[in-house]
Design a protein around this motif. Structure first.
Motif, PDB file in Angstrom:
ATOM      1  N   LEU A 131     -31.423  32.245  16.408  1.00 21.40           N
ATOM      2  CA  LEU A 131     -30.963  32.908  15.194  1.00 21.40           C
ATOM      3  C   LEU A 131     -30.020  31.954  14.483  1.00 21.40           C
ATOM      4  O   LEU A 131     -29.153  31.349  15.114  1.00 21.40           O
ATOM      5  N   MET A 132     -30.188  31.839  13.179  1.00 20.46           N
ATOM      6  CA  MET A 132     -29.313  30.985  12.386  1.00 20.46           C
ATOM      7  C   MET A 132     -28.505  31.884  11.453  1.00 20.46           C
ATOM      8  O   MET A 132     -29.064  32.571  10.594  1.00 20.46           O
ATOM      9  N   LEU A 133     -27.190  31.895  11.668  1.00 18.62           N
ATOM     10  CA  LEU A 133     -26.275  32.655  10.824  1.00 18.62           C
ATOM     11  C   LEU A 133     -25.847  31.768   9.658  1.00 18.62           C
ATOM     12  O   LEU A 133     -25.307  30.684   9.859  1.00 18.62           O
ATOM     13  N   ASN A 134     -26.134  32.209   8.452  1.00 19.87           N
ATOM     14  CA  ASN A 134     -25.787  31.484   7.229  1.00 19.87           C
ATOM     15  C   ASN A 134     -24.691  32.245   6.500  1.00 19.87           C
ATOM     16  O   ASN A 134     -24.869  33.428   6.180  1.00 19.87           O
ATOM     17  N   LEU A 135     -23.568  31.599   6.238  1.00 19.30           N
ATOM     18  CA  LEU A 135     -22.515  32.156   5.389  1.00 19.30           C
ATOM     19  C   LEU A 135     -22.495  31.307   4.126  1.00 19.30           C
ATOM     20  O   LEU A 135     -22.438  30.079   4.212  1.00 19.30           O
ATOM     21  N   LEU A 136     -22.558  31.949   2.975  1.00 21.12           N
ATOM     22  CA  LEU A 136     -22.740  31.241   1.710  1.00 21.12           C
ATOM     23  C   LEU A 136     -21.665  31.613   0.703  1.00 21.12           C
ATOM     24  O   LEU A 136     -21.394  32.801   0.495  1.00 21.12           O
ATOM     25  N   ARG A 137     -21.088  30.596   0.079  1.00 23.05           N
ATOM     26  CA  ARG A 137     -20.163  30.791  -1.046  1.00 23.05           C
ATOM     27  C   ARG A 137     -20.736  29.994  -2.219  1.00 23.05           C
ATOM     28  O   ARG A 137     -20.940  28.780  -2.122  1.00 23.05           O
ATOM     29  N   PHE A 138     -21.012  30.683  -3.308  1.00 23.49           N
ATOM     30  CA  PHE A 138     -21.674  30.072  -4.444  1.00 23.49           C
ATOM     31  C   PHE A 138     -20.693  29.472  -5.442  1.00 23.49           C
ATOM     32  O   PHE A 138     -19.616  30.022  -5.666  1.00 23.49           O
ATOM     33  N   ASN A 139     -21.106  28.370  -6.072  1.00 19.58           N
ATOM     34  CA  ASN A 139     -20.404  27.852  -7.237  1.00 19.58           C
ATOM     35  C   ASN A 139     -20.623  28.831  -8.390  1.00 19.58           C
ATOM     36  O   ASN A 139     -21.693  29.446  -8.490  1.00 19.58           O
ATOM     37  N   MET A 153     -24.497  36.626   3.320  1.00 17.09           N
ATOM     38  CA  MET A 153     -24.757  36.317   4.718  1.00 17.09           C
ATOM     39  C   MET A 153     -26.256  36.490   4.953  1.00 17.09           C
ATOM     40  O   MET A 153     -26.852  37.451   4.480  1.00 17.09           O
ATOM     41  N   LEU A 154     -26.843  35.533   5.645  1.00 18.72           N
ATOM     42  CA  LEU A 154     -28.238  35.620   6.060  1.00 18.72           C
ATOM     43  C   LEU A 154     -28.307  35.393   7.563  1.00 18.72           C
ATOM     44  O   LEU A 154     -27.603  34.531   8.092  1.00 18.72           O
ATOM     45  N   LEU A 155     -29.152  36.139   8.217  1.00 20.58           N
ATOM     46  CA  LEU A 155     -29.451  35.910   9.627  1.00 20.58           C
ATOM     47  C   LEU A 155     -30.956  35.682   9.708  1.00 20.58           C
ATOM     48  O   LEU A 155     -31.743  36.577   9.370  1.00 20.58           O
ATOM     49  N   VAL A 156     -31.341  34.462  10.108  1.00 14.84           N
ATOM     50  CA  VAL A 156     -32.745  34.070  10.115  1.00 14.84           C
ATOM     51  C   VAL A 156     -33.168  33.749  11.537  1.00 14.84           C
ATOM     52  O   VAL A 156     -32.495  32.992  12.241  1.00 14.84           O
TER      53      VAL A 156
END
Length: 135
Positions: free
Chosen positions: A25-33, A92-95
């Motif tokens: 599982l890949m946990l993605n935490l994202l903060r956008f410009n 947040m994405l969990l892939v």
């Protein structure tokens, strides 16, 4: 300092540390410009960071599926309850991927690599945390 793309050393450590042939599982935490930050002369039209990430996602989601992966959870981040005061994330994405090898093969795909220009332009900061599911 923002963390946007894995370095060769980080990819090497990932390949060595993750159990071969096992689901991950890949946990993605994202903060956008607010506005996407494309390199000068890229030819890309101005847009928000979220729109640039959507451009990336159109290719990335196809490549995730082609690698045997699947987005398990996609959510808007609301409040960091236990985190440094200044830390915040937008999404947040969990892939899930069938194996670390499938994930690495996706990263090496030419079309996927071309799409990452949009991911890099979109993000102010990110985290990508490799996990193994519990039995």
């Amino acid at each position: 300092m923002p963390s946007l793309n894995p370095s060769p050393d980080q990819l090497k450590r990932f390949a060595e540390a993750m159990p071969a042939g096992e689901p991950i599982l890949m946990l993605n935490l994202l903060r956008f410009n607010q506005e996407a930050v494309y390199t000068a002369g890229s030819g890309e039209t101005a847009c928000s960071g979220m729109e640039a990430y959507a451009r990336y996602s159109r290719t990335a989601l196809k490549k995730v599926r082609a690698a045997g992966g699947e987005v398990q959870v996609a959510a808007h981040a609301q409040v960091a309850l236990i985190a440094p005061e200044q830390e915040h994330w937008d999404e947040m994405l969990l892939v899930r991927y069938p194996t670390p090898e499938a994930f690495l093969a996706m990263l090496a795909d030419e079309d996927y690599r071309a799409a990452t220009v949009h991911r890099t332009a979109a993000l102010a900061d990110s985290r990508l945390i490799a996990c193994t599911p519990r039995a």
